[in-house]
Design a protein around this motif. Structure first.
Motif, short mmCIF file in Angstrom:
data_model
loop_
_atom_site.label_atom_id
_atom_site.label_comp_id
_atom_site.label_asym_id
_atom_site.label_seq_id
_atom_site.Cartn_x
_atom_site.Cartn_y
_atom_site.Cartn_z
N PRO A 130 -41.49 -21.04 77.48
CA PRO A 130 -43.17 -20.81 77.46
C PRO A 130 -43.58 -20.03 76.23
N THR A 131 -42.76 -19.25 75.46
CA THR A 131 -43.14 -18.51 74.43
C THR A 131 -42.97 -19.39 73.28
N LEU A 132 -42.04 -20.40 73.14
CA LEU A 132 -42.07 -21.59 72.18
C LEU A 132 -43.31 -22.40 72.08
N SER A 133 -43.76 -22.71 73.42
CA SER A 133 -44.99 -23.54 73.46
C SER A 133 -46.23 -22.84 72.90
N GLN A 134 -46.37 -21.51 73.42
CA GLN A 134 -47.30 -20.67 73.04
C GLN A 134 -47.49 -20.45 71.34
N GLN A 135 -46.32 -20.26 70.72
CA GLN A 135 -46.29 -20.18 69.48
C GLN A 135 -46.60 -21.31 68.63
N LEU A 136 -45.86 -22.63 69.28
CA LEU A 136 -46.36 -23.90 68.65
C LEU A 136 -47.68 -24.24 68.73
N GLY A 137 -48.53 -23.75 69.64
CA GLY A 137 -49.74 -24.20 69.77
C GLY A 137 -50.62 -23.26 68.94
N THR A 138 -50.37 -22.21 68.77
CA THR A 138 -50.80 -21.49 67.71
C THR A 138 -50.75 -21.87 66.25
N LEU A 139 -49.53 -22.27 65.87
CA LEU A 139 -49.18 -22.94 64.55
C LEU A 139 -49.86 -24.35 64.55
N SER A 163 -53.86 -24.02 63.68
CA SER A 163 -53.94 -23.13 62.27
C SER A 163 -53.61 -24.36 61.57
N ASN A 164 -53.24 -25.46 61.74
CA ASN A 164 -52.67 -26.57 60.80
C ASN A 164 -51.47 -26.35 59.96
N LEU A 165 -50.74 -25.46 60.31
CA LEU A 165 -49.56 -25.09 59.67
C LEU A 165 -48.31 -26.18 60.00
N ILE A 166 -48.39 -26.56 61.21
CA ILE A 166 -47.52 -27.64 61.65
C ILE A 166 -48.26 -28.71 62.39
N VAL A 167 -47.58 -29.83 62.41
CA VAL A 167 -48.24 -31.00 63.02
C VAL A 167 -47.28 -31.61 64.11
N PRO A 168 -47.59 -32.22 65.26
CA PRO A 168 -46.78 -32.84 66.22
C PRO A 168 -46.66 -34.51 65.86
N ARG A 169 -45.67 -34.76 66.14
CA ARG A 169 -45.40 -36.63 66.23
C ARG A 169 -44.65 -36.75 67.61
N ARG A 170 -45.25 -37.54 68.26
CA ARG A 170 -44.70 -38.18 69.57
C ARG A 170 -43.65 -39.34 69.42
N SER A 217 -43.31 -30.80 62.50
CA SER A 217 -42.92 -30.43 61.19
C SER A 217 -44.01 -29.71 60.47
N LEU A 218 -43.80 -29.17 59.18
CA LEU A 218 -44.64 -28.57 58.49
C LEU A 218 -45.98 -29.57 58.10
N GLN A 219 -47.14 -29.29 58.11
CA GLN A 219 -47.99 -30.11 57.95
C GLN A 219 -48.04 -30.86 56.70
N SER A 220 -47.59 -30.26 55.49
CA SER A 220 -47.63 -31.02 54.43
C SER A 220 -46.46 -30.56 53.29
N GLU A 221 -46.16 -30.86 52.46
CA GLU A 221 -45.17 -30.40 51.45
C GLU A 221 -45.87 -29.17 50.77
N ASP A 222 -47.25 -29.08 50.66
CA ASP A 222 -47.90 -28.03 49.97
C ASP A 222 -47.76 -26.76 50.95
N GLU A 223 -48.01 -27.22 52.27
CA GLU A 223 -47.67 -26.14 53.09
C GLU A 223 -46.18 -25.72 53.12
N ALA A 224 -45.19 -26.28 53.12
CA ALA A 224 -44.04 -26.01 53.20
C ALA A 224 -43.47 -25.36 52.15
N LEU A 225 -44.24 -25.61 51.01
CA LEU A 225 -44.11 -24.53 49.66
C LEU A 225 -44.59 -23.24 49.88
#
Length: 143
Positions: A51-60, A63-70, A78-86
């Motif tokens: 439950p906590t993981l899902s909530q925090q993943l939703g927040t991230l 905020s466009n820090l991470i992106v889902p891929r089904r 994964s992190l949204q981009s190489e720039d974001e990872a940096l």
């Protein structure tokens, strides 16, 4: 460098709040270290309950820090981009006092086109980053 406005400061504070939560930092660090991870892998690597993981993943995600891929029934994050990872690597490194941050600082400087050899040499000699300095044009008076 232009002075920060109040609106810019407020926006930065909101971005910093994303990092001010332990589970989110753990998630970002796991993604940084291992690349794209399925929700189950994130759960086992971080020890954060579903439950906590899902909530925090939703927040991230919002905020466009991470992106889902089904893929079929599995969702990978994964992190949204190489720039974001940096950015994440640098911020976590700063917070942890990571000495390896120097090389990441060079990456950003190169990526932004800052090619001041004098500045890089100075940073290498000091073995740390110089974030700000004050240069006065007139000697200060003592009263």
């Amino acid at each position: 460098m232009v002075e920060m406005s109040l609106d810019e400061a407020k926006q930065l504070v909101e971005q910093l709040k994303l990092f001010a939560q332990p589970q989110r930092l753990m998630i970002l660090d796991a993604l940084l270290q291992h690349g794209a991870l399925a929700v189950g892998e994130l759960e086992s690597r971080t020890g954060i309950g579903q439950p906590t993981l899902s909530q925090q993943l939703g927040t991230l995600r919002r905020s466009n820090l991470i992106v889902p891929r089904r893929e079929s029934r599995t969702i990978y994050y994964s992190l949204q981009s190489e720039d974001e990872a940096l950015r994440v690597r640098i911020l976590i490194g700063l917070l942890k006092g990571d000495k390896g941050l120097l090389s990441a600082t060079h990456e950003i400087a190169d990526k932004l086109g800052t090619k001041s050899t004098k500045r890089k040499d100075q940073i290498l000699r000091e073995e740390g980053a110089q974030f700000a300095f004050v240069q006065t044009t007139q000697p200060q008076r003592r009263f």
